[in-house]
Design a protein around this motif. Structure first.
Motif, PDB file in Angstrom:
ATOM      1  N   GLU A 176      -0.870   9.995   5.521  1.00 33.70           N
ATOM      2  CA  GLU A 176       0.028   9.676   4.427  1.00 33.70           C
ATOM      3  C   GLU A 176       0.373  10.936   3.623  1.00 33.70           C
ATOM      4  O   GLU A 176       1.522  11.163   3.243  1.00 33.70           O
ATOM      5  CB  GLU A 176      -0.648   8.659   3.515  1.00 33.70           C
ATOM      6  N   PHE A 235       0.799   4.190  -2.911  1.00 32.67           N
ATOM      7  CA  PHE A 235       0.526   5.608  -2.700  1.00 32.67           C
ATOM      8  C   PHE A 235       1.732   6.471  -3.051  1.00 32.67           C
ATOM      9  O   PHE A 235       1.581   7.594  -3.524  1.00 32.67           O
ATOM     10  CB  PHE A 235       0.042   5.853  -1.260  1.00 32.67           C
ATOM     11  N   GLN A 236       2.917   5.933  -2.811  1.00 30.65           N
ATOM     12  CA  GLN A 236       4.116   6.682  -3.170  1.00 30.65           C
ATOM     13  C   GLN A 236       4.214   6.858  -4.689  1.00 30.65           C
ATOM     14  O   GLN A 236       4.520   7.934  -5.178  1.00 30.65           O
ATOM     15  CB  GLN A 236       5.346   5.926  -2.698  1.00 30.65           C
ATOM     16  N   GLU A 272       3.975  12.638   2.971  1.00 37.29           N
ATOM     17  CA  GLU A 272       4.513  12.913   1.639  1.00 37.29           C
ATOM     18  C   GLU A 272       4.803  14.403   1.458  1.00 37.29           C
ATOM     19  O   GLU A 272       5.824  14.779   0.906  1.00 37.29           O
ATOM     20  CB  GLU A 272       3.534  12.445   0.549  1.00 37.29           C
ATOM     21  N   ARG A 277       0.829  -1.193   0.000  1.00 38.31           N
ATOM     22  CA  ARG A 277       0.000   0.000   0.000  1.00 38.31           C
ATOM     23  C   ARG A 277       0.877   1.262   0.000  1.00 38.31           C
ATOM     24  O   ARG A 277       0.618   2.215  -0.733  1.00 38.31           O
ATOM     25  CB  ARG A 277      -0.932   0.031   1.206  1.00 38.31           C
ATOM     26  N   ALA A 278       1.887   1.260   0.827  1.00 37.56           N
ATOM     27  CA  ALA A 278       2.775   2.423   0.881  1.00 37.56           C
ATOM     28  C   ALA A 278       3.393   2.668  -0.499  1.00 37.56           C
ATOM     29  O   ALA A 278       3.466   3.802  -0.964  1.00 37.56           O
ATOM     30  CB  ALA A 278       3.866   2.208   1.924  1.00 37.56           C
ATOM     31  N   THR A 329       1.799   9.385  -5.759  1.00 35.06           N
ATOM     32  CA  THR A 329       2.242  10.725  -5.384  1.00 35.06           C
ATOM     33  C   THR A 329       3.278  11.238  -6.379  1.00 35.06           C
ATOM     34  O   THR A 329       3.217  12.391  -6.817  1.00 35.06           O
ATOM     35  CB  THR A 329       2.849  10.719  -3.968  1.00 35.06           C
TER      36      THR A 329
END
Lengths: 199, 341
Positions: free
Chosen positions: B52, A91-92, B56, A87-88, A95
Motif C-alpha cells: 500500500e 489508509f488513503q 501511495e 480499508r483503502a 496518507t
C-alpha cells in the motif's frame, strides 16, 4: 492514547462480539450506524494503520494522526461499506493527513526562532517537505520503476498514472486481463521491496 | 526450502491481493477471502502495508523529470485516440469498479444500451456504480435513478454512485451540468479533484480544468468544500448566478459571477464568445476538437473573438476566425495553425 479509541465512541459501551455480530448478520448490518461501522473498522485496522503511519511521521505524531483519521472518517458519512474499499479509504485518508502534517511541520519548525518574514518564505518554499518521504526514497522508487521489464512497467504506468483499468490495458497491449494483473503484481513486488528496504 | 516457499507464498499474497483487488474481477466473496487472509497473520498485514505504501508513494513521483519522460514514451507508444477507444470498450475502472464484474450479467443490458457503463448492485446496501464517458466533441444526457439529469460535455468521464442514503457523482475529467431532483434525505454530491459540491435540488455546472475546478450555479444554492471531508477546509455557499473556483489543493476562490450564457450555450451545442482573447477562445474551443487550433504568431493571441459558434462545426469556426481576424489557417496534420496572411 494510541491504544484507546477516542472517548465517547460506542466501543466503550458495547462488547466487541456484539459489533462483530452486527457485521455478519445481514439485517443488523444495514442498521449499524456510521459511527459503529467506523469504530469497528478502526478496531480491526488500528494497529496496522499505526505501523503504516510510523513509517511516514514520528511515532507520537502517528498516534495523533490515527485519531485524526478516525474523526475524519466519522464525518464522511457516505462511505461504502465494503471492507476492501473501506480499508483503502482509511489508509488513503491517513496518507493525506500525513502529507498535510509534513507540510505543517515546515512552518512549526521554522517559527521556533525565526522572524515572520522567514516564516512566510518557509511556507512558500516548501520544496521536498511537501513530499511524504525523503528525496532519496522517491528517487529509488523512481529508479525501480524505470528498471522494471518493459511490459511490466507499461502496465504499471498505464494503471497508476493514466487510470486505465486492466481490461483497457489488456486491450491496448494485446494481453489477457489475467497477465495484466500478474504484471501489476510483479511491479508492486519490486516497489514493495524498495519500500521495505528503505523505510 | 520449505520456509522459503512459505515466505514466497505469503509475500506474493500481498502484491497478488493488492493487484487483484484493483482488477475489476472482485465480488463480495473475494472481498471476504481477502479480509480473512489479511487477518490470518500479522506478516500478511505488514506485507500489505508495504504494498500500500509503495502504491501511495509512487503517486508522489508525478512531475518528476524521469517519470514524466517514461510517461511521454508511453504516449508515443499509445496515442491518445487508442487510449480513448480502449476506454470506451471497457468503461469500468477505479476502486469501485473492482467489485463489478461478477455482477455483470445484470449490467449487460445496460452496457448494450449505453455502450458504456456497468451497473453494479451490492445486495447488502444496494449501491449502484456506473461510469459514463463522452468522446472528444461528443455530448450526452444521462438520467439518474431519481430522475436527476446530468449533461456531459466533451471528453468527460463521470462515475455515478447511488444508494438509499447516497447520491454521489465523481467528475473524473471534463465538464458536466447537473439538474438535481429534490431529496432532502439524500444530498447530491459532486466530487471533483479533492473538492465536493453538495446540493439538494438545484442546477449547476462543474468543470475540471487541469488542476482547478469551477462550480457555477444556475438554479438554487450549493455548498462547495475545497477539501472533501476536511472540517478545517475552505467552504463557500454559491447561489444562483454565482460561481467559485477551487484548486486541487483545496483553496476556494471568492464568489464571482457565473458565466451562465456559456453554460446555457454548451447545453445547446454552442459556444459563445464575447470579447474573449483568441488564446482563451481557442483553449475553450479545442476541448471539442481532436485536431487543435493553435496560434502560430504570438501577436495574434491577444486579439478578441466575438460570436456564437456551433460545437462540431469546426470549418465554420475557422472560417469565421479567418474572416474576422484576417488570419490564415494552415493544417499541419497534428494541428491547425493560425498565421498572419
Amino acid at each position: 492514547m494510541m491504544d484507546q479509541l477516542p472517548p465517547g465512541t460506542p466501543q466503550n459501551e458495547r462488547p466487541e462480539s456484539e459489533l462483530l455480530h452486527a457485521q455478519t448478520s445481514d439485517g443488523a448490518s444495514a442498521a449499524m450506524s456510521h459511527r459503529e461501522y467506523v469504530t469497528q473498522l478502526f478496531t480491526k485496522y488500528r494497529a496496522s494503520l499505526q505501523r503504516y503511519l510510523t513509517r511516514l511521521v514520528r511515532p507520537e505524531d502517528a498516534a495523533e494522526l490515527v485519531q485524526e483519521t478516525y474523526f475524519r472518517l466519522l464525518r464522511h458519512e457516505s462511505m461504502v461499506r465494503l471492507e476492501a474499499m473501506a480499508r483503502a479509504f482509511l489508509f488513503q485518508t491517513a496518507t493525506n493527513l500525513a502529507r498535510d502534517h509534513r507540510r505543517r511541520g515546515v512552518v512549526r519548525r521554522s517559527d521556533q526562532h525565526v522572524a515572520l518574514d522567514d516564516l512566510e518564505i518557509a511556507q512558500e518554499h516548501q520544496g521536498p517537505e511537501q513530499q511524504l518521504v525523503g528525496e532519496q526514497i522517491l528517487a529509488q522508487i523512481e529508479r525501480a520503476i524505470a528498471d522494471l521489464p518493459a511490459d511490466t512497467r507499461t502496465v504499471f504506468l498505464l494503471h497508476r498514472f493514466r487510470d486505465l483499468s486492466y481490461p483497457e490495458i489488456a486491450k491496448l497491449m494485446n494481453l489477457s486481463t489475467r497477465s495484466v494483473a500478474r504484471k501489476m503484481a510483479d511491479a508492486l513486488e519490486r516497489l514493495s521491496s524498495v519500500v521495505e528496504a528503505t523505510l | 526450502m520449505k520456509s522459503f516457499l512459505r515466505w514466497r507464498i505469503r509475500e506474493q499474497g500481498a502484491w497478488g491481493w493488492f493487484a487483484r483487488l484493483r482488477s475489476g474481477r472482485v465480488d463480495e466473496r473475494v472481498d471476504e477471502a481477502w479480509s480473512k487472509w489479511l487477518a490470518e497473520d500479522v506478516a500478511h498485514a505488514r506485507a500489505y502495508e508495504n504494498t500500500e505504501l509503495a502504491w501511495e508513494l509512487s503517486a508522489e513521483l508525478k512531475g518528476r523529470p524521469k517519470l514524466e519522460a517514461l510517461l511521454r514514451d508511453l504516449e508515443a507508444q499509445f496515442p491518445a485516440d487508442t487510449r480513448r477507444a480502449a476506454a470506451q470498450a471497457s468503461p469500468v475502472r477505479g476502486p469501485l469498479a473492482v467489485f463489478g464484474q461478477s455482477w455483470r450479467l445484470a449490467g449487460l443490458a445496460a452496457v448494450a444500451l449505453l455502450c458504456v457503463g456497468v451497473v453494479t448492485f451490492f445486495m447488502l446496501n444496494r449501491v449502484s456504480v456506473t461510469d459514463y464517458t463522452t468522446e472528444i466533441g461528443e455530448q450526452r444526457t444521462i438520467t439518474l435513478p431519481d430522475n436527476s439529469q446530468v449533461l456531459l460535455n466533451t471528453a468527460t468521464h463521470v462515475r455515478v454512485t447511488y444508494s438509499r442514503s447516497l447520491r454521489r457523482i465523481d467528475l473524473l475529467s471534463g465538464e458536466a451540468l447537473f439538474q438535481v431532483q429534490k431529496d432532502a434525505r439524500r444530498p447530491f454530491e459532486v466530487h471533483a479533484l479533492n473538492g465536493v459540491t453538495t446540493a439538494v435540488g438545484t442546477e449547476f455546472d462543474v468543470q475540471v480544468n487541469g488542476a482547478s475546478a469551477a462550480v457555477s450555479v444556475l438554479v438554487g444554492t450549493v455548498k462547495v468544500e475545497g477539501t472533501a471531508g476536511d472540517p478545517k477546509g475552505q467552504t463557500a455557499q454559491v447561489t444562483l448566478g454565482q460561481a467559485v473556483d477551487y484548486t486541487a489543493a483545496g483553496a476556494v476562490s471568492a464568489v464571482r459571477a457565473a458565466d451562465a450564457n456559456r453554460i446555457r450555450a454548451w447545453q445547446a451545442h454552442r459556444v459563445v464568445y464575447t470579447d474573449v482573447a483568441l488564446a482563451a477562445a481557442l483553449q475553450d474551443y479545442n476541448r471539442y476538437l481532436r485536431v487543435p487550433i493553435v496560434v502560430g504568431d504570438p501577436s495574434l493571441a491577444a486579439r478578441h473573438v466575438n460570436g456564437v459558434f456551433r460545437i462540431g462545426d469546426q470549418t465554420a469556426f475557422i472560417h469565421a476566425l479567418e474572416e474576422g481576424l484576417h488570419v490564415k489557417a494552415v493544417a499541419t496534420g497534428s494541428e491547425i495553425v493560425l498565421q498572419k496572411p
